[in-house]
Write an enzyme that holds these catalytic residues in place. Structure first.
Site, mmCIF file in Angstrom:
data_model
loop_
_atom_site.group_PDB
_atom_site.id
_atom_site.type_symbol
_atom_site.label_atom_id
_atom_site.label_comp_id
_atom_site.label_asym_id
_atom_site.label_seq_id
_atom_site.Cartn_x
_atom_site.Cartn_y
_atom_site.Cartn_z
ATOM 1 N N CYS A 143 0.823 -1.220 0.000
ATOM 2 C CA CYS A 143 0.000 0.000 0.000
ATOM 3 C C CYS A 143 0.854 1.265 0.000
ATOM 4 O O CYS A 143 0.655 2.162 -0.802
ATOM 5 C CB CYS A 143 -0.935 -0.026 1.204
ATOM 6 S SG CYS A 143 -1.928 1.454 1.341
ATOM 7 N N CYS A 176 -1.611 1.730 -3.004
ATOM 8 C CA CYS A 176 -2.590 2.802 -2.756
ATOM 9 C C CYS A 176 -2.011 4.211 -2.733
ATOM 10 O O CYS A 176 -2.503 5.109 -3.423
ATOM 11 C CB CYS A 176 -3.287 2.594 -1.407
ATOM 12 S SG CYS A 176 -3.425 0.913 -0.842
ATOM 13 N N LYS A 216 -0.026 5.382 -5.932
ATOM 14 C CA LYS A 216 -1.027 5.352 -7.018
ATOM 15 C C LYS A 216 -1.955 6.564 -6.935
ATOM 16 O O LYS A 216 -2.254 7.200 -7.928
ATOM 17 C CB LYS A 216 -1.810 4.040 -6.905
ATOM 18 C CG LYS A 216 -2.936 3.830 -7.873
ATOM 19 C CD LYS A 216 -4.256 4.438 -7.486
ATOM 20 C CE LYS A 216 -4.756 4.178 -6.106
ATOM 21 N NZ LYS A 216 -5.232 2.857 -5.841
ATOM 22 N N TYR A 240 -9.053 -3.619 -10.651
ATOM 23 C CA TYR A 240 -8.737 -2.315 -10.052
ATOM 24 C C TYR A 240 -7.471 -1.704 -10.669
ATOM 25 O O TYR A 240 -7.460 -0.557 -11.094
ATOM 26 C CB TYR A 240 -8.422 -2.483 -8.568
ATOM 27 C CG TYR A 240 -9.551 -2.662 -7.598
ATOM 28 C CD1 TYR A 240 -9.963 -1.606 -6.794
ATOM 29 C CD2 TYR A 240 -10.161 -3.891 -7.425
ATOM 30 C CE1 TYR A 240 -10.953 -1.775 -5.838
ATOM 31 C CE2 TYR A 240 -11.159 -4.064 -6.468
ATOM 32 C CZ TYR A 240 -11.553 -3.004 -5.677
ATOM 33 O OH TYR A 240 -12.533 -3.175 -4.735
ATOM 34 N N GLU A 283 -7.154 1.664 -13.052
ATOM 35 C CA GLU A 283 -6.535 2.828 -12.412
ATOM 36 C C GLU A 283 -5.322 3.285 -13.225
ATOM 37 O O GLU A 283 -5.154 4.481 -13.502
ATOM 38 C CB GLU A 283 -6.127 2.495 -10.974
ATOM 39 C CG GLU A 283 -7.354 2.365 -10.054
ATOM 40 C CD GLU A 283 -6.996 2.082 -8.602
ATOM 41 O OE1 GLU A 283 -5.845 1.680 -8.329
ATOM 42 O OE2 GLU A 283 -7.879 2.261 -7.737
ATOM 43 N N ARG A 301 -9.756 -9.762 -21.140
ATOM 44 C CA ARG A 301 -10.077 -11.056 -21.750
ATOM 45 C C ARG A 301 -11.569 -11.372 -21.829
ATOM 46 O O ARG A 301 -11.994 -12.179 -22.632
ATOM 47 C CB ARG A 301 -9.379 -12.175 -20.986
ATOM 48 C CG ARG A 301 -9.849 -12.352 -19.546
ATOM 49 C CD ARG A 301 -9.143 -13.517 -18.897
ATOM 50 N NE ARG A 301 -9.451 -13.647 -17.481
ATOM 51 C CZ ARG A 301 -8.950 -14.584 -16.707
ATOM 52 N NH1 ARG A 301 -8.111 -15.460 -17.192
ATOM 53 N NH2 ARG A 301 -9.261 -14.634 -15.430
ATOM 54 N N ALA A 359 -13.181 1.999 -3.239
ATOM 55 C CA ALA A 359 -13.123 2.983 -4.323
ATOM 56 C C ALA A 359 -12.156 2.468 -5.368
ATOM 57 O O ALA A 359 -11.166 1.833 -5.042
ATOM 58 C CB ALA A 359 -12.657 4.332 -3.795
ATOM 59 N N HIS A 399 -26.433 21.599 -0.614
ATOM 60 C CA HIS A 399 -26.592 22.172 -1.944
ATOM 61 C C HIS A 399 -25.559 23.251 -2.216
ATOM 62 O O HIS A 399 -25.267 24.037 -1.324
ATOM 63 C CB HIS A 399 -28.005 22.768 -2.048
ATOM 64 C CG HIS A 399 -28.365 23.175 -3.429
ATOM 65 N ND1 HIS A 399 -28.553 22.272 -4.457
ATOM 66 C CD2 HIS A 399 -28.549 24.411 -3.955
ATOM 67 C CE1 HIS A 399 -28.854 22.932 -5.565
ATOM 68 N NE2 HIS A 399 -28.857 24.226 -5.285
ATOM 69 N N GLU A 436 -25.836 15.369 -2.865
ATOM 70 C CA GLU A 436 -27.252 15.550 -2.471
ATOM 71 C C GLU A 436 -28.173 14.676 -3.320
ATOM 72 O O GLU A 436 -29.295 14.372 -2.919
ATOM 73 C CB GLU A 436 -27.669 17.020 -2.544
ATOM 74 C CG GLU A 436 -27.704 17.590 -3.937
ATOM 75 C CD GLU A 436 -28.123 19.073 -3.957
ATOM 76 O OE1 GLU A 436 -29.084 19.432 -3.266
ATOM 77 O OE2 GLU A 436 -27.476 19.849 -4.681
#
Ligand code: NDP
Length: 459
Positions: A43, A48, A51, A177, A181, A198, A340, A436, A441
């Site tokens: 990581c 992570c 990246k 992922y 990315e 593939r 994510a 807002h 929202e």
């Protein structure tokens, strides 16, 4: 006083191992932790963190473009790869230094080198042996490249963080992922990019609307996405690579990156000799308290092959510390783990996909979908669109899936993960007042059911 040198010996200084070591030491345990490559593991060093830094860098390409319609004169942007690479490396060096100091400050004995399990209570390093009441295996994983002629010419995510020069053209193989990315990153940095997957559609396991939306957006941005396609062979021709594809075509490019999954790094560290059973794919089978079939040898993180995410590994590390030394046997709840994908645009997701929801609840579901151009892009004229989706069990009104693709999807989804974990109903979403003007929202103002199992069945 224990008959062993340590109460806990951790093999592997990645996110999960470090968390277990620090918290165990904090609870009074005598802890040693061994690492042979880099503190912080995948990581922090080749995953992570760097990246995400690269992902920010890539996004500037669009930001410069978008700025013009807001009145800014930016000039012709120019990208310098060594600047990004080296600033990233300096930051990672700073972070790994912090890990090292944190472990020492917590009272752990920090050992540098290759550790091998010798028996259920003994670890060997550089000819020295250490005994421990518990041994924790937290060695993580390593990129896996399938066998094919010319495999030696391709790179993986490990090398991408240190390239001498950025290629002008590149091919990425894979549809998970890491592949999507890096496709976004390289394209944003100006590389002419082709991504091969593939199967019929990439990001298997994600919600279908999200997968399709990402493919559309990536193609709009100029990425050449090719599905149902794989590489048979790669040849080196001078500075260039030539890839023969299984559809009979041939691509000439500067670099081929494979992002075809990761494998647990469990071979060659004495586990089988110590009697630890490995599954066929090299992962370690453990019980709910992370004990292998050899009760004094525990394991966590990517070596389990469960959910390969840093926050999952650190949660498992806390559970191990609590169970062994905190007097609180702790298990991990793997439901509603949000994640994510830092693609361009990014994806945030928690709970069931529509397909999973239909499988679990048949036609008792309502799906709410909203697809729109975010406010910023009404002026920027950037064509990128956002998609949001809620999946609700109709009979109980409970929200069981929230998915989004659009700017800040990862940031947004953390809060919605809390709501789903708390069992929020659609009525609670509806009674929550929006902020807002934001994209977020939209999640509390979706009123019209887009698709409903019962309605479809009735039609
Ligand atoms: P993934 O398992 O996500 O994806 C692997 C991809 O490679 C799939 O599309 C798979 O296809 C394909 N593939 C596998 N074998 C072959 C093959 N022999 N030939 C061609 N294609 C193949 O792995 P990644 O390497 O992308 O990432 C590893 C893990 O790391 C992820 O699962 C994730 O848990 C974690 N991660 C998380 C990130 C985040 O949280 N943002 C970022 C990066 C990684 P198919 O679907 O058909 O099997």
């Amino acid at each position: 006083m224990s008959e062993y040198d340590y109460d806990l010996f951790v093999v592997g200084g990645g996110s999960g191992g470090v968390r277990a070591a620090r918290f165990s030491a904090g609870m009074g345990a005598r802890v040693a932790i061994a690492e042979e490559r880099y503190w912080g593991g995948t990581c922090v060093n080749v995953g992570c963190v760097p990246k995400k830094l690269f992902s920010y860098a890539a996004h500037f390409a669009e930001d410069f473009h978008d700025a013009a319609r807001f009145g800014w004169t930016v000039g012709q942007p120019k990208f310098d790869w060594p600047t990004l690479r080296d600033n990233k490396t300096a930051e990672i060096d700073r972070l790994t230094g912090i890990y090292d100091r944190m472990l020492t400050a917590a009272g752990c004995e920090v050992l540098w080198g290759h550790a091998r399990v010798v028996d259920p209570h003994t670890v060997e390093m550089d000819g020295k042996t250490f005994t421990a009441e518990n041994i924790l295996i937290a060695v993580g994983g390593w990129p896996h490249v399938p066998d094919f002629p010319g495999k030696e010419h391709v790179v993986t995510s490990n090398e991408m963080f240190f390239l001498d020069t950025l290629p002008k053209e590149a091919v990425i193989v894979g549809g998970g992922y890491i592949a999507v990315e890096f496709a976004g990153i390289l394209h944003g940095l100006g590389v002419k990019l082709t991504q091969l997957y593939r199967g019929p559609h990439f990001l298997r396991g994600f919600d279908d609307d999200i997968r399709e939306h990402l493919a559309t957006e990536m193609r709009k941005k100029g990425i050449d996405l090719v599905f149902n396609c794989n590489i048979d062979m790669v040849e080196k021709k001078g500075d260039r690579l030539v890839a023969d594809l299984n559809n009979g075509e041939r691509i000439e490019t500067d670099m081929v990156m494979y992002a075809t999954g990761r494998r647990p790094a469990t071979r060659g560290i004495g586990l089988e000799e110590a009697g630890v059973q490995l599954n066929d794919n090299g992962t370690i089978a453990v019980d709910e308290h992370f004990r292998s079939n050899v009760p004094s040898i525990l394991a966590l993180g990517d070596v389990l092959g469960r959910i390969e995410l840093t926050p999952v590994a650190t949660t498992e590390g806390m559970a191990v510390a609590n169970t062994l030394f905190g007097g609180k046997p702790t298990t991990v709840d793997y439901s509603n783990v949000p994640s994510a994908v830092f693609s361009q645009p990014p994806i945030g997701s928690v709970g069931l996909t529509e397909a999973q929801a239909r499988e679990a609840h048949a036609d008792d579901i309502d799906v709410y979908l909203s697809e729109f151009r975010p406010l910023k892009h009404t002026i920027s004229l950037n064509e990128e669109r956002t998609l949001m989706k809620l999946i609700v069990i109709r009979s109980t009104d409970r929200v069981i899936g929230a998915h989004m693709i659009g700017p800040e999807a990862g940031e947004m989804m953390q809060g919605f993960a809390v709501a789903l974990k708390a069992g929020a109903t659609k009525a609670i979403f509806d009674s929550t007042i929006g902020i807002h003007p934001t994209s977020a929202e939209e999640f509390v103002t979706m009123r019209e059911v887009t698709r409903s199992g019962a309605r479809e069945a009735a039609e």
